[in-house]
Motif scaffolding. Structure first.
Motif, PDB file in Angstrom:
ATOM      1  N   ILE A  43       0.832  -1.209   0.000  1.00 17.83           N
ATOM      2  CA  ILE A  43       0.000   0.000   0.000  1.00 17.83           C
ATOM      3  C   ILE A  43       0.865   1.257   0.000  1.00 17.83           C
ATOM      4  N   SER A  44       1.805   1.352   0.960  1.00 15.60           N
ATOM      5  CA  SER A  44       2.649   2.535   1.100  1.00 15.60           C
ATOM      6  C   SER A  44       4.112   2.119   1.219  1.00 15.60           C
ATOM      7  N   GLY A  45       4.988   2.838   0.512  1.00 14.54           N
ATOM      8  CA  GLY A  45       6.402   2.516   0.579  1.00 14.54           C
ATOM      9  C   GLY A  45       7.053   3.004   1.857  1.00 14.54           C
ATOM     10  N   TYR A  46       6.930   4.309   2.140  1.00 15.67           N
ATOM     11  CA  TYR A  46       7.522   4.913   3.334  1.00 15.67           C
ATOM     12  C   TYR A  46       6.432   5.665   4.080  1.00 15.67           C
ATOM     13  N   PHE A  47       6.378   5.495   5.418  1.00 13.85           N
ATOM     14  CA  PHE A  47       5.277   5.993   6.232  1.00 13.85           C
ATOM     15  C   PHE A  47       5.875   6.706   7.446  1.00 13.85           C
ATOM     16  N   SER A  48       5.555   8.022   7.619  1.00 12.45           N
ATOM     17  CA  SER A  48       6.124   8.749   8.749  1.00 12.45           C
ATOM     18  C   SER A  48       5.095   9.333   9.710  1.00 12.45           C
ATOM     19  N   SER A  49       3.836   9.478   9.292  1.00 12.53           N
ATOM     20  CA  SER A  49       2.773   9.905  10.204  1.00 12.53           C
ATOM     21  C   SER A  49       1.426   9.691   9.534  1.00 12.53           C
ATOM     22  N   GLY A  50       0.400   9.481  10.364  1.00  7.12           N
ATOM     23  CA  GLY A  50      -0.941   9.286   9.829  1.00  7.12           C
ATOM     24  C   GLY A  50      -1.452   7.876  10.052  1.00  7.12           C
ATOM     25  N   GLU A  51      -2.357   7.440   9.155  1.00  7.73           N
ATOM     26  CA  GLU A  51      -3.030   6.159   9.323  1.00  7.73           C
ATOM     27  C   GLU A  51      -3.154   5.426   7.994  1.00  7.73           C
ATOM     28  N   VAL A  52      -3.058   4.099   8.064  1.00  8.95           N
ATOM     29  CA  VAL A  52      -3.422   3.217   6.956  1.00  8.95           C
ATOM     30  C   VAL A  52      -4.490   2.275   7.506  1.00  8.95           C
ATOM     31  N   ARG A  53      -5.687   2.336   6.948  1.00 11.24           N
ATOM     32  CA  ARG A  53      -6.815   1.572   7.492  1.00 11.24           C
ATOM     33  C   ARG A  53      -7.550   0.785   6.409  1.00 11.24           C
ATOM     34  N   ASP A  54      -7.936  -0.437   6.783  1.00 14.12           N
ATOM     35  CA  ASP A  54      -8.843  -1.257   5.959  1.00 14.12           C
ATOM     36  C   ASP A  54      -8.352  -1.426   4.525  1.00 14.12           C
ATOM     37  N   CYS A  55      -7.073  -1.733   4.383  1.00 16.61           N
ATOM     38  CA  CYS A  55      -6.483  -1.952   3.065  1.00 16.61           C
ATOM     39  C   CYS A  55      -6.080  -3.416   2.902  1.00 16.61           C
ATOM     40  N   VAL A  56      -6.073  -3.888   1.656  1.00 14.66           N
ATOM     41  CA  VAL A  56      -5.764  -5.290   1.364  1.00 14.66           C
ATOM     42  C   VAL A  56      -4.759  -5.368   0.228  1.00 14.66           C
ATOM     43  N   THR A  57      -3.732  -6.185   0.420  1.00 15.83           N
ATOM     44  CA  THR A  57      -2.832  -6.565  -0.661  1.00 15.83           C
ATOM     45  C   THR A  57      -3.160  -8.006  -1.016  1.00 15.83           C
ATOM     46  N   GLN A  58      -3.648  -8.225  -2.221  1.00 14.41           N
ATOM     47  CA  GLN A  58      -4.185  -9.527  -2.608  1.00 14.41           C
ATOM     48  C   GLN A  58      -3.100 -10.599  -2.767  1.00 14.41           C
ATOM     49  N   GLY A  59      -3.549 -11.858  -2.770  1.00 15.91           N
ATOM     50  CA  GLY A  59      -2.637 -12.980  -2.954  1.00 15.91           C
ATOM     51  C   GLY A  59      -2.003 -13.025  -4.324  1.00 15.91           C
ATOM     52  N   SER A  60      -2.603 -12.337  -5.286  1.00 23.55           N
ATOM     53  CA  SER A  60      -2.025 -12.252  -6.626  1.00 23.55           C
ATOM     54  C   SER A  60      -0.877 -11.242  -6.690  1.00 23.55           C
ATOM     55  N   ALA A  61      -0.646 -10.522  -5.579  1.00 27.13           N
ATOM     56  CA  ALA A  61       0.379  -9.470  -5.555  1.00 27.13           C
ATOM     57  C   ALA A  61       1.733 -10.027  -5.146  1.00 27.13           C
ATOM     58  N   THR A  62       2.782  -9.406  -5.656  1.00 25.37           N
ATOM     59  CA  THR A  62       4.152  -9.633  -5.215  1.00 25.37           C
ATOM     60  C   THR A  62       4.764  -8.278  -4.881  1.00 25.37           C
ATOM     61  N   VAL A  63       5.306  -8.158  -3.660  1.00 26.68           N
ATOM     62  CA  VAL A  63       5.963  -6.925  -3.237  1.00 26.68           C
ATOM     63  C   VAL A  63       7.444  -7.241  -3.125  1.00 26.68           C
ATOM     64  N   ILE A  64       8.270  -6.566  -3.923  1.00 26.80           N
ATOM     65  CA  ILE A  64       9.676  -6.939  -4.013  1.00 26.80           C
ATOM     66  C   ILE A  64      10.569  -5.709  -4.131  1.00 26.80           C
ATOM     67  N   THR A  65      11.664  -5.717  -3.397  1.00 29.93           N
ATOM     68  CA  THR A  65      12.697  -4.707  -3.579  1.00 29.93           C
ATOM     69  C   THR A  65      14.049  -5.407  -3.643  1.00 29.93           C
ATOM     70  N   TYR A  66      14.939  -4.846  -4.443  1.00 32.90           N
ATOM     71  CA  TYR A  66      16.271  -5.415  -4.550  1.00 32.90           C
ATOM     72  C   TYR A  66      17.203  -4.838  -3.488  1.00 32.90           C
ATOM     73  N   ASN A  67      16.631  -4.026  -2.582  1.00 35.58           N
ATOM     74  CA  ASN A  67      17.385  -3.506  -1.458  1.00 35.58           C
ATOM     75  C   ASN A  67      16.705  -3.978  -0.178  1.00 35.58           C
ATOM     76  N   ASP A  68      16.290  -3.090   0.732  1.00 33.82           N
ATOM     77  CA  ASP A  68      15.747  -3.557   2.007  1.00 33.82           C
ATOM     78  C   ASP A  68      14.500  -2.788   2.405  1.00 33.82           C
ATOM     79  N   GLN A  69      13.845  -3.277   3.489  1.00 35.94           N
ATOM     80  CA  GLN A  69      12.647  -2.687   4.085  1.00 35.94           C
ATOM     81  C   GLN A  69      11.439  -2.821   3.167  1.00 35.94           C
ATOM     82  N   CYS A  70      10.842  -4.001   3.241  1.00 33.70           N
ATOM     83  CA  CYS A  70       9.737  -4.351   2.351  1.00 33.70           C
ATOM     84  C   CYS A  70       8.644  -5.049   3.153  1.00 33.70           C
ATOM     85  N   GLY A  71       7.392  -4.618   2.974  1.00 33.08           N
ATOM     86  CA  GLY A  71       6.283  -5.210   3.719  1.00 33.08           C
ATOM     87  C   GLY A  71       5.034  -5.378   2.885  1.00 33.08           C
TER      88      GLY A  71
END
Length: 199
Positions: A43-71
């Motif tokens: 949903i969001s790459g970098y998060f420093s204040s606020g809210e993330v609510r009621d969001c879904v990353t589906q099973g068809s998704a792949t979240v990938i970085t060739y460096n670090d800090q990935c969720g």
């Protein structure tokens, strides 16, 4: 929802690259979210204040970085105020060099008054995989969060982690910040919430 998002630099998200306040809610992401740099989230790459609510990353998704800090939901949180993730679900595969989490890759409340709350959220069914080590020789993979540290407070409430696989050799739970774990968390979670994987 998205089919494909790719960033050659830092802060890549299926909905928001950098989240510096306000609320992101009721979003659904599928497809591939990828980055050559740090901070990649479903949903969001970098998060420093606020809210993330009621969001879904589906099973068809792949979240990938060739460096670090990935969720599955958020790649990286560093805050001196308040960040909240509530009611979010990731079914995605998540892969990075290190700091991989089913919900968030990296959490750092950077001041004593800072607070991060991860509540009513889960990661189910995806593969969590760190391909390398950080400078201290940790892979840092967790069912909810890969790496938690800092001087503030992190609250995990009513969260569940049941990934299909989580790749690493040995586990050591991070206690460098104040981590609050209600009884409901321990009852529902089958894997450590925040951990170092030491190789």
């Amino acid at each position: 929802s998205v089919a494909e998002v790719f960033n050659n630099a830092h802060s890549c998200g299926g909905i928001v690259g950098g989240h510096y306040g306000g609320t992101v809610s009721d979003c659904v992401v599928e497809g591939t979210i990828g980055s050559q740099g740090d901070f990649c989230g479903g949903i969001s790459g970098y998060f420093s204040s606020g809210e993330v609510r009621d969001c879904v990353t589906q099973g068809s998704a792949t979240v990938i970085t060739y460096n670090d800090q990935c969720g599955g939901i958020v790649g990286s949180i560093t805050t001196s105020t308040l960040c909240v993730i509530d009611g979010c679900v990731s079914y995605a595969d998540v892969r990075a060099y290190h700091s991989v989490g089913g919900v968030v890759g990296y959490v750092k409340p950077s001041t004593a008054d800072a607070k991060v709350v991860i509540a009513n959220s889960m990661h189910v069914g995806g593969d969590l995989f760190a391909t390398g080590l950080n400078t201290s020789n940790y892979s840092l993979v967790g069912g909810i969060c890969g790496w938690t540290h800092g001087s503030g407070t992190v609250v995990y409430a009513n969260v569940c982690a049941r990934p299909k696989s989580m790749r690493g050799l040995s586990y050591w739970v991070s206690q460098t910040s104040k981590v609050v774990l209600p009884v409901s968390v321990m009852a529902q979670s089958r894997l450590p919430l925040a951990m170092y994987i030491r190789m």
